[in-house]
Scaffold this motif. Structure first.
Motif, PDB file in Angstrom:
ATOM      1  N   GLU A 135       0.838  -1.207   0.000  1.00 11.20           N
ATOM      2  CA  GLU A 135       0.000   0.000   0.000  1.00 11.20           C
ATOM      3  C   GLU A 135       0.868   1.250   0.000  1.00 11.20           C
TER       4      GLU A 135
ATOM      5  N   ARG B 280       0.849   4.199  -2.926  1.00  6.61           N
ATOM      6  CA  ARG B 280       0.581   5.611  -2.618  1.00  6.61           C
ATOM      7  C   ARG B 280       1.786   6.479  -2.954  1.00  6.61           C
TER       8      ARG B 280
ATOM      9  N   LEU C 110      -5.396  -2.694  -4.336  1.00  7.36           N
ATOM     10  CA  LEU C 110      -5.115  -3.453  -3.107  1.00  7.36           C
ATOM     11  C   LEU C 110      -6.066  -4.629  -2.955  1.00  7.36           C
TER      12      LEU C 110
END
Length: 204
Positions: free
Chosen positions: A129, A133, A147
């Motif tokens: 994650e 990002r 995800l």
């Protein structure tokens, strides 16, 4: 002189493309299969190098003509591998790397059961994650969808011959290089490349 077909699969953000680039830099005998896709190019991606970028209509025409070895829809876009190009390269004795998802890997291994499967994993789901990002190119909705998809994709790791956890980049590249070199040295491959020599070993 059949070449070796190496399938590399990973969830988005696991570092697959970076690892493959490292492999290509380290091993000039390996060639990358350039896939077809209907997604838009990302910054820095060139048509014919990163992907063959085509519209949906053109993609479907190629698919319906039987041009693709495998194809799949991923995150709303189509991806595919050229059947003709793969066969020509392998017949010429070249080692080919395919960057495809697990669905495509299943399709390819039905045609090439001797293909070597490598699944690249992130060190953790939290790190995955963070990497997604950190790209700064996707919205929160897209990241959430990726995800969710990654959880499902990673459940298929057991279908592959090798699993590489991409925690430290250079170590992961070393692992991938080792897998490819070991695959090239399989007895069947060596016998094909050095047929005359192996025949002398079997003589009385």
């Amino acid at each position: 002189m059949p070449g070796t077909l190496i399938i590399i699969t990973a969830p988005s953000g696991a570092g697959k493309t970076t690892l493959v680039r490292g492999l290509l830099d380290r091993d000039p005998q390996v060639h990358l299969s350039v896939s077809y896709t209907t997604r838009s190019p990302r910054p820095g991606e060139e048509n014919g190098r990163a992907y063959h970028f085509v519209d949906t209509e053109s993609f479907r025409e190629l698919r319906d003509r039987g041009e693709f070895l495998e194809w799949a829809e991923v995150h709303g876009n189509y991806y595919a591998t050229s059947r003709t190009w793969i066969r020509e390269q392998m017949a010429a004795g070249r080692d080919i790397v395919l960057e495809i998802d697990w669905q495509g890997a299943q399709q390819v291994r039905r045609v090439f059961p001797e293909a070597v499967g490598v699944f690249v994993l992130p060190p953790s789901f939290e790190e995955l994650e963070s990497r997604l990002r950190g790209r700064g190119s996707d919205s929160d909705d897209v990241i959430a969808r990726r995800l969710l998809g990654a959880r499902g994709e990673m459940r298929h790791v057991g279908e592959f011959d090798y699993a590489i956890i991409n925690n430290e980049l250079q170590e992961a590249i070393d692992d991938l290089v080792a897998v490819v070199r070991a695959s090239r040295l399989r007895c069947a491959n060596q016998r094909a490349r050095h047929a005359t020599y192996f025949e002398t070993l079997e003589q009385d």
